[in-house]
Scaffold this active site. Sequence first.
Site, PDB file in Angstrom:
ATOM      1  CD  GLU A   1      22.030 121.583  51.590  1.00 19.95           C
ATOM      2  OE1 GLU A   1      22.625 122.237  52.485  1.00 19.95           O
ATOM      3  OE2 GLU A   1      21.767 120.381  51.686  1.00 19.95           O
TER       4      GLU A   1
ATOM      5  CB  CYS B   1      23.446 122.204  55.915  1.00 20.56           C
ATOM      6  SG  CYS B   1      21.810 121.533  55.533  1.00 20.56           S
TER       7      CYS B   1
END
Length: 687
Positions: free
Chosen positions: A256, A295
């Site tokens: 990720e 993120c």
Amino acid sequence: MTPTLENYTLGRWNHDGSAPQELLDASTGDVIALTNTEGFDFASILDYGRRVGNPALRRMTFHERGRMLKALAFHLQEKKENFYELSYRSGATRADSWIDIEGGIGNLFANASLRRKFPDKPFYVEGEPVGLSKGGTFMAQHLLVPKEGVAVHINAYNFPIWGMLEKIAVNLLAGMPAVVKPAVPSAYLTEAVVREIIASGILPEGALQLVIGSGQGILDHVNYKDVVTFTGSAATGARLRAHPRLIAEAVPFNLEADSLNAAVLGLDARPGTPEFDLFIKEVRKEMTAKCGQKCTAIRRAIVPAELLEDVQIALGKALGQTTVGHPQAEGVRMGALAGRAQAELLRDKVRQLAQHTPIVYGSLDEFAVLGSERGASYGKGAFISPIVLRNDKPFEYTASHEVEAFGPVVTLMPYHDVQEAVALANLGKGSLVSSIATNDARAAQEFVLGAATHHGRILVLNGEMAKESTGHGSPLPQLIHGGPGRAGGGQEMGGIRGVEHFMQRVALQGSPSMITAITEVYQTGAKIIEHDKHPFQRYFEELEIGESYVTHKHTVTEADIASFAQVSGDNFYAHVDATSLEGTLFTGRVAHGYYILSKAAGMFVDPRKGPVLLNYGLDECRFTKPVYPGTTIGVTLTVKEKIGQEKRDETDVAKGIVRWLVTITDQTSETVAVATILTMVKKQNQD
């Protein structure tokens, strides 16, 4: 004396390792703690998790693991203020820390509740059975069991608590232990939470180990039984994914990565509309929450060309209210980056972007920060102002789609139609999330279908959902968190999907009777069990998978059909008007499907008071053959599956849910209807 952070490995707290490193307060530059970063015996650590933690978790059922997560969530909730106090030292405000601390604990609660989607067993039967033979004696069923290894989580510095809890919640529910390797700059927060987890005694020994350090060499010792996850930069993730050990052992690897997420302002979202205001609010929030160190933060704001100036002015006004300084200083709305190294790297990235896309709001120059009385200063802390760049030629100056400035930085860029907005969003080469602010359903559909191939999640913002929306940057445990391409190609969380990542799927083949015995779910065609006593008179513990009851017969009449039509109000022509059947599938008046199901219930239900407490519902139902007057039907009731339920409190009745297969056949033995009904059945043992 400056404390040294400890690892929790092999069942004990220790200072194993060497090469001490100082961890600094993000606002003041003061030393918080020391940590050893090298020299760990990773082979022993991983072996301990496999030998000790894995068998303990594998023996537990999904429900037991879920209750364990729930107890852990409540325990950490009671200790959360300790984490908030420490979190300020990472540069995070109270609002920023809420995302990390309570968001992480919320993941534990959510996955604890997810246990109800699974059986009260250590394994999970997935999907529908698959028939493999004409005679029905050979079939298959997919089954998932916990992997026998360890989940190795290599986490990022921006969410030291949430990043750990959102991952271990899933692997623990799946029945797999974890070794957590947090990023060093904020590892003191991870250590504090792990201390509370271990002190609680809730997890079995070996279920969680903590290594604070570089992690150099940990992947040299993983094997095919393990799972590795990484959260961080795409570049580091690419290097880890190519590790020879991962390739040689075919170790599952979930990446990720940070991505260049985009937010699009719809063509209909003019100034003064709720959607315009939501867009500005969302961009500002994603720039300033956690100082832009998310993120999922918005890096590219794609707006209609004719509204570029309006957006620049509105966003500037919104950011003008953002005061920067020590997170505990009065009036501060944005704290510091995680450390000076991160701040210097961010400035370098902004300088790269600014070569062709000028800064139109904010500056890289020194500025006054609030909280000097707490020791905060620009020189010692990792402070930076929000920065907006403008790219008037986004298809020509492509650095905006390639260079990520991981902080409070966004680039404005224009578009002319939806397809152009899609093309710009997709130039990010794979993102965790994209959003579009619009009230135009057609435009939203066009954008979603065009951008879905490049994004893991898409949020459509409008006034209707604004009050309850969790926003652009909030991953949720029920949904996948990941994305294609630059975002890493991984899928964290996602409800059942996330749990399956830590389980091994096997296609089980055999006879219906054998697969029934293995899965504890009745398969059509398996041997049945008969008892003299009606199944509705047997307690939950007494009922056996495959136990069946065959009813008496009933011949359906025209009077039955007419009466049901009158009682139900269902006067569909096929049931009540034989003159309207020309050109239809029916050769005469046909019985209502729900009459057949209702009559079946009347045939298999035992009217006497017994352990059955109530009808809990209907999972599935199919009407497979028309039933005309004169047809004689019979019913077979079979125990398909048993699911134990938890008592809400001491006064609650101990009970479980029984799923029954209801098969209705006619006088030719052909099936006319099949359904799965659920009843709540009392347990004999009320302890």
